[in-house]
Write a protein that holds these residues in place. Structure first.
Motif, mmCIF file in Angstrom:
data_model
loop_
_atom_site.group_PDB
_atom_site.id
_atom_site.type_symbol
_atom_site.label_atom_id
_atom_site.label_comp_id
_atom_site.label_asym_id
_atom_site.label_seq_id
_atom_site.Cartn_x
_atom_site.Cartn_y
_atom_site.Cartn_z
ATOM 1 N N THR A 231 -3.919 14.265 -20.337
ATOM 2 C CA THR A 231 -3.078 14.088 -21.714
ATOM 3 C C THR A 231 -2.723 15.461 -21.525
ATOM 4 O O THR A 231 -3.232 16.161 -21.467
ATOM 5 C CB THR A 231 -3.212 13.760 -22.897
ATOM 6 N N PHE A 232 -1.293 15.010 -21.359
ATOM 7 C CA PHE A 232 -0.180 16.612 -21.404
ATOM 8 C C PHE A 232 -0.774 18.025 -22.768
ATOM 9 O O PHE A 232 -0.414 17.352 -24.212
ATOM 10 C CB PHE A 232 0.947 16.268 -21.134
ATOM 11 N N ASP A 233 -1.200 18.809 -22.389
ATOM 12 C CA ASP A 233 -1.257 20.044 -23.415
ATOM 13 C C ASP A 233 -0.383 21.223 -22.472
ATOM 14 O O ASP A 233 -1.314 21.732 -21.565
ATOM 15 C CB ASP A 233 -3.153 20.104 -23.302
ATOM 16 N N VAL A 234 0.338 21.812 -23.517
ATOM 17 C CA VAL A 234 0.769 23.091 -22.170
ATOM 18 C C VAL A 234 -0.314 23.466 -22.469
ATOM 19 O O VAL A 234 -0.349 24.574 -20.539
ATOM 20 C CB VAL A 234 2.341 23.459 -22.946
ATOM 21 N N ASP A 238 -0.828 25.059 -18.460
ATOM 22 C CA ASP A 238 -1.431 26.539 -18.126
ATOM 23 C C ASP A 238 -2.221 26.999 -17.228
ATOM 24 O O ASP A 238 -2.249 27.927 -16.286
ATOM 25 C CB ASP A 238 -0.780 26.774 -19.529
ATOM 26 N N ARG A 239 -3.237 26.972 -18.255
ATOM 27 C CA ARG A 239 -5.040 27.380 -17.228
ATOM 28 C C ARG A 239 -5.311 26.662 -16.552
ATOM 29 O O ARG A 239 -5.840 27.341 -15.471
ATOM 30 C CB ARG A 239 -5.922 27.512 -18.631
ATOM 31 N N VAL A 240 -4.974 25.938 -16.415
ATOM 32 C CA VAL A 240 -5.546 24.494 -15.136
ATOM 33 C C VAL A 240 -4.376 25.180 -13.781
ATOM 34 O O VAL A 240 -4.362 25.326 -12.819
ATOM 35 C CB VAL A 240 -4.908 23.349 -14.665
ATOM 36 N N LEU A 241 -2.871 25.837 -14.353
ATOM 37 C CA LEU A 241 -1.769 26.302 -12.983
ATOM 38 C C LEU A 241 -2.158 27.660 -12.716
ATOM 39 O O LEU A 241 -2.117 27.774 -11.791
ATOM 40 C CB LEU A 241 -0.736 26.110 -13.454
ATOM 41 N N ASN A 242 -2.625 28.627 -14.070
ATOM 42 C CA ASN A 242 -3.525 29.654 -13.083
ATOM 43 C C ASN A 242 -4.597 29.311 -11.859
ATOM 44 O O ASN A 242 -4.807 30.402 -10.775
ATOM 45 C CB ASN A 242 -3.615 30.341 -14.319
ATOM 46 N N GLU A 272 8.350 18.770 -17.595
ATOM 47 C CA GLU A 272 7.920 20.207 -19.119
ATOM 48 C C GLU A 272 8.140 21.484 -18.456
ATOM 49 O O GLU A 272 6.623 22.373 -19.202
ATOM 50 C CB GLU A 272 5.904 19.821 -19.521
ATOM 51 N N LYS A 273 7.991 21.562 -17.433
ATOM 52 C CA LYS A 273 7.648 22.605 -16.731
ATOM 53 C C LYS A 273 8.146 23.657 -16.918
ATOM 54 O O LYS A 273 7.640 24.821 -16.398
ATOM 55 C CB LYS A 273 8.611 22.739 -15.061
ATOM 56 N N ASP A 274 9.783 23.892 -17.746
ATOM 57 C CA ASP A 274 10.088 24.781 -18.377
ATOM 58 C C ASP A 274 9.176 25.736 -19.720
ATOM 59 O O ASP A 274 9.646 26.580 -19.827
ATOM 60 C CB ASP A 274 11.557 24.354 -19.059
ATOM 61 N N LYS A 275 8.007 24.589 -20.030
ATOM 62 C CA LYS A 275 7.059 24.872 -20.832
ATOM 63 C C LYS A 275 6.282 26.087 -20.237
ATOM 64 O O LYS A 275 5.264 26.515 -21.079
ATOM 65 C CB LYS A 275 6.212 23.949 -21.526
ATOM 66 N N LEU A 276 6.490 25.738 -18.270
ATOM 67 C CA LEU A 276 4.691 26.236 -18.469
ATOM 68 C C LEU A 276 4.880 28.064 -17.591
ATOM 69 O O LEU A 276 6.292 27.885 -17.162
ATOM 70 C CB LEU A 276 4.259 25.208 -17.474
ATOM 71 N N ASN A 277 4.161 28.576 -17.088
ATOM 72 C CA ASN A 277 4.449 29.468 -16.362
ATOM 73 C C ASN A 277 5.348 29.344 -14.801
ATOM 74 O O ASN A 277 4.520 28.642 -14.393
ATOM 75 C CB ASN A 277 2.842 29.983 -15.786
#
Length: 288
Positions: A231-234, A238-242, A272-277
């Motif tokens: 389930t998407f949570d920004v 974001d933390r996972v991508l980091n 949703e990439k515009d919301k992410l780092n």
């Protein structure tokens, strides 16, 4: 403090009616304000005496904990926990039945050890302390408040500290992370704390093949990748991508199975990439 301010204004203006309405300020507060009260080490000991007193009302013990934590936000006071022999009574509070007291004790451990190598060193002198905090974070029967504070304490204890991190690893601390971040029903704050713990672990580790084998063995790699496809949570994404960006920047090579999981996750979050780092997103995407 607000009452003291109003009293001071009324006193300077000679407003007798306002002074009577406000009442006299606390003499102890006045003494502390003007440097006439006990020094901070004494205040720390006094607070711990109340905290450790099982006969004291819970409300008073919690107020004392608040005061103690405010004091140890100061680096010197945090290091004085060792000098004043307050670590043992503080860690004993991790075993009391009151949820609020256990939570406060964990919060104090985290606050004292944040960016503080000396306190991190001191903490390691106390056998069982790290093991107990790991067990509290892992126990699904513990209230979320306690588990969240335990993860906060662990993150600050191991961040940028190789010895704490190694001990954490020896105690199988990494095992507590996958069940939390894989749980679709887990409290978002709890999940974020678990990911912060993983990030803190990486700050004190050499990211090499040996470490990646360990992360795979403890199911950390797989569960982290699967977070992207849940389930998407920004904030979580974001933390996972980091975290993944840190690994990829260290030249970690993903297995084909890991790459497939990553591809599925990246496809899901693409919209949703515009919301992410942006930097982390592009770094992670570059390996596909």
């Amino acid at each position: 403090m607000e009452k003291l301010l109003h009293w001071s204004i009324a006193n300077s203006q000679g407003d007798k009616e306002a002074k009577e309405r406000i009442g006299q300020p606390d003499p102890k507060l006045l003494g502390q304000l003007f440097g006439m009260g006990p020094d901070e080490p004494t205040l720390m000991k006094e607070a711990m005496a109340v905290i450790s007193n099982p006969e004291a009302k819970l409300e008073k013990r919690l107020v004392a904990f608040d005061n103690f934590e405010m004091l140890i936000e100061n680096l010197d006071n945090a290091n004085n926990i060792e000098n004043l022999k307050l670590w043992e009574p503080l860690l004993q509070m991790l075993n009391v039945p009151e949820t609020e007291l256990r939570s406060c004790a964990l919060s104090c451990v985290g606050t004292a050890s944040q960016n503080n190598g000396q306190t991190q060193d001191n903490f390691l002198k106390y056998d069982g302390g790290l093991r107990k905090i790991i067990s509290l974070a892992a126990d699904s029967k513990e209230p979320t408040e306690v588990r969240t504070k335990a993860l906060y304490a662990l993150s600050n204890l191991i961040r940028n500290h190789a010895n704490c991190s190694q001990k954490f690893c020896e105690l199988h601390g990494l095992e507590i992370i996958p069940p939390i971040i894989q749980d679709l029903d887990a409290n978002k704050k709890l999940k974020m704390r678990a990911l912060s713990l993983l990030s803190a672990f990486l700050t004190s580790s050499v990211i090499d093949k040996k470490l990646i084998l360990l992360l795979r063995k403890e199911n950390v790699m797989e569960s982290t990748l699967e977070c992207l496809d849940s389930t998407f949570d920004v904030n979580v994404v974001d933390r996972v991508l980091n975290i993944l960006s840190q690994l990829i920047s260290a030249k970690v090579e993903l297995t084909e199975e890991e790459r497939q999981k990553l591809r599925a996750g990246m496809q899901k979050i693409e919209a949703e990439k515009d919301k992410l780092n942006e930097d982390d997103f592009l770094t992670v995407k570059s390996v596909l």
